[in-house]
Design an enzyme around this catalytic site. Structure first.
Site, PDB file in Angstrom:
ATOM      1  N   LYS A 283      41.430  70.666  47.372  1.00  0.00           N
ATOM      2  CA  LYS A 283      40.900  71.776  46.579  1.00  0.00           C
ATOM      3  C   LYS A 283      39.427  72.042  46.905  1.00  0.00           C
ATOM      4  O   LYS A 283      39.046  73.182  47.155  1.00  0.00           O
ATOM      5  CB  LYS A 283      41.014  71.471  45.069  1.00  0.00           C
ATOM      6  CG  LYS A 283      42.431  71.290  44.571  1.00  0.00           C
ATOM      7  CD  LYS A 283      42.462  71.095  43.047  1.00  0.00           C
ATOM      8  CE  LYS A 283      41.795  69.823  42.556  1.00  0.00           C
ATOM      9  NZ  LYS A 283      42.493  68.577  42.948  1.00  0.00           N
TER      10      LYS A 283
ATOM     11  N   ARG B  56      34.095  57.127  45.839  1.00  0.00           N
ATOM     12  CA  ARG B  56      34.061  57.446  44.414  1.00  0.00           C
ATOM     13  C   ARG B  56      34.749  56.330  43.632  1.00  0.00           C
ATOM     14  O   ARG B  56      35.781  55.831  44.066  1.00  0.00           O
ATOM     15  CB  ARG B  56      34.794  58.775  44.160  1.00  0.00           C
ATOM     16  CG  ARG B  56      33.925  59.984  44.319  1.00  0.00           C
ATOM     17  CD  ARG B  56      34.691  61.268  44.341  1.00  0.00           C
ATOM     18  NE  ARG B  56      35.638  61.480  43.245  1.00  0.00           N
ATOM     19  CZ  ARG B  56      36.292  62.628  43.021  1.00  0.00           C
ATOM     20  NH1 ARG B  56      36.084  63.668  43.824  1.00  0.00           N
ATOM     21  NH2 ARG B  56      37.125  62.755  42.034  1.00  0.00           N
TER      22      ARG B  56
ATOM     23  N   ARG C 155      45.315  58.624  38.141  1.00  0.00           N
ATOM     24  CA  ARG C 155      44.972  60.055  38.208  1.00  0.00           C
ATOM     25  C   ARG C 155      46.185  60.884  38.605  1.00  0.00           C
ATOM     26  O   ARG C 155      46.352  62.015  38.154  1.00  0.00           O
ATOM     27  CB  ARG C 155      43.820  60.277  39.191  1.00  0.00           C
ATOM     28  CG  ARG C 155      42.487  59.846  38.589  1.00  0.00           C
ATOM     29  CD  ARG C 155      41.419  59.729  39.633  1.00  0.00           C
ATOM     30  NE  ARG C 155      41.093  60.997  40.241  1.00  0.00           N
ATOM     31  CZ  ARG C 155      40.659  61.138  41.485  1.00  0.00           C
ATOM     32  NH1 ARG C 155      40.523  60.082  42.275  1.00  0.00           N
ATOM     33  NH2 ARG C 155      40.376  62.326  41.957  1.00  0.00           N
TER      34      ARG C 155
HETATM   35  P1  AMP Z   1      37.719  66.184  40.727  1.00  0.00           P
HETATM   36  O1  AMP Z   1      36.405  66.103  41.444  1.00  0.00           O
HETATM   37  O2  AMP Z   1      38.199  67.603  40.576  1.00  0.00           O
HETATM   38  O3  AMP Z   1      38.737  65.261  41.319  1.00  0.00           O
HETATM   39  O4  AMP Z   1      37.453  65.670  39.233  1.00  0.00           O
HETATM   40  C1  AMP Z   1      37.038  64.340  39.000  1.00  0.00           C
HETATM   41  C2  AMP Z   1      37.215  63.982  37.556  1.00  0.00           C
HETATM   42  O5  AMP Z   1      36.409  64.842  36.741  1.00  0.00           O
HETATM   43  C3  AMP Z   1      38.617  64.158  37.009  1.00  0.00           C
HETATM   44  O6  AMP Z   1      39.462  63.051  37.293  1.00  0.00           O
HETATM   45  C4  AMP Z   1      38.333  64.290  35.520  1.00  0.00           C
HETATM   46  O7  AMP Z   1      38.000  63.049  34.947  1.00  0.00           O
HETATM   47  C5  AMP Z   1      37.072  65.135  35.521  1.00  0.00           C
HETATM   48  N1  AMP Z   1      37.402  66.573  35.516  1.00  0.00           N
HETATM   49  C6  AMP Z   1      37.171  67.488  36.495  1.00  0.00           C
HETATM   50  N2  AMP Z   1      37.613  68.695  36.144  1.00  0.00           N
HETATM   51  C7  AMP Z   1      38.152  68.554  34.900  1.00  0.00           C
HETATM   52  C8  AMP Z   1      38.806  69.438  34.001  1.00  0.00           C
HETATM   53  N3  AMP Z   1      38.997  70.734  34.320  1.00  0.00           N
HETATM   54  N4  AMP Z   1      39.226  68.931  32.824  1.00  0.00           N
HETATM   55  C9  AMP Z   1      39.032  67.645  32.489  1.00  0.00           C
HETATM   56  N5  AMP Z   1      38.448  66.752  33.289  1.00  0.00           N
HETATM   57  C10 AMP Z   1      38.001  67.198  34.503  1.00  0.00           C
END
Ligand code: AMP
Length: 204
Positions: A8, A148, A159
């Site tokens: 993404k 990370r 996740r």
């Molecule tokens: P990502 O970088 O998109 O993989 O997001 C990393 C982490 O941030 C996720 O596993 C959630 O803990 C949090 N996070 C990101 N976007 C959201 C969202 N829209 N709603 C809730 N938690 C989020």
């Protein structure tokens, strides 16, 4: 939308460059809050590190504020938001959505991408080790590259479960609204990106 590691952020960054509209990544924004020790970062950290979603109201308020900024008025690419049906419903009161890309890949591909993912501790840019000459140094700013915390194997599995339980229902939600653009994104970045452009009706 799509599971962790599907690409993404990578493709959103490319679309941002091509379409000249901002990439609004809730994950990046939350990690910036954590790096800068803001109150929101303090609150979000434990959810993120455990591989859980940050509560809807915190994320929705953050996105509403970001979408009200000047550079988002001519369009935007949301990356990692919405992730729950409640977030999607809240988004409807904030802004109109033209298309929802749903990226998919096999679990094998996802695990390979996630286990090689590295992030710069200083600027937050993300890379895959296979594309780095020095796997420890950020080519953009010289900062130290790290894995990370939520990319550690046990957290990755959690996740993926969270994704299937809380985010997958959005596929039906947006399908019913006629907005869903499915793309099988399990090839090389450039090839996947062409499929995305085609799905969005952009010129090849
Ligand atoms: P990502 O970088 O998109 O993989 O997001 C990393 C982490 O941030 C996720 O596993 C959630 O803990 C949090 N996070 C990101 N976007 C959201 C969202 N829209 N709603 C809730 N938690 C989020």
């Amino acid at each position: 939308m799509g599971p962790p590691g599907v690409g993404k952020g990578t493709h959103a960054a490319q679309l941002t460059a091509d379409l000249d509209i901002p990439q609004i990544s809730t994950g990046d924004m939350l990690r910036t809050h954590i790096r800068e020790n803001t109150p929101l970062g303090e609150e979000a950290r434990r959810f993120i590190e455990a591989g859980n979603l940050v509560p809807d109201e915190l994320v929705v308020a953050m996105v509403a504020d970001r979408l009200s900024q000047q550079d988002a008025q001519k369009g935007f690419i949301l990356d990692g938001f919405p992730r729950t049906v409640a977030q999607a419903q809240a988004l409807e009161d904030i802004a109109a959505v033209d298309a929802v890309l749903n990226l998919t890949a096999s679990e094998e591909v996802i695990l390979r991408r996630l286990s090689g993912r590295r992030i710069c501790a200083d600027c937050g840019k993300t890379y895959h080790v296979s594309r780095l000459t020095d796997p420890e140094t950020c080519p953009a700013c010289g900062g130290k590259l790290k894995q990370r915390k939520d990319d550690e194997p046990a957290t990755i599995q959690h996740r993926l479960v969270v994704y299937h339980q809380q985010t997958q229902p959005l596929v039906d939600y947006y399908q019913q609204k006629g907005l869903l653009c499915p793309v099988l994104a399990d090839s090389e970045i450039a090839e996947d990106y062409q499929l995305i452009r085609t799905a969005l009706g952009l010129q090849a």
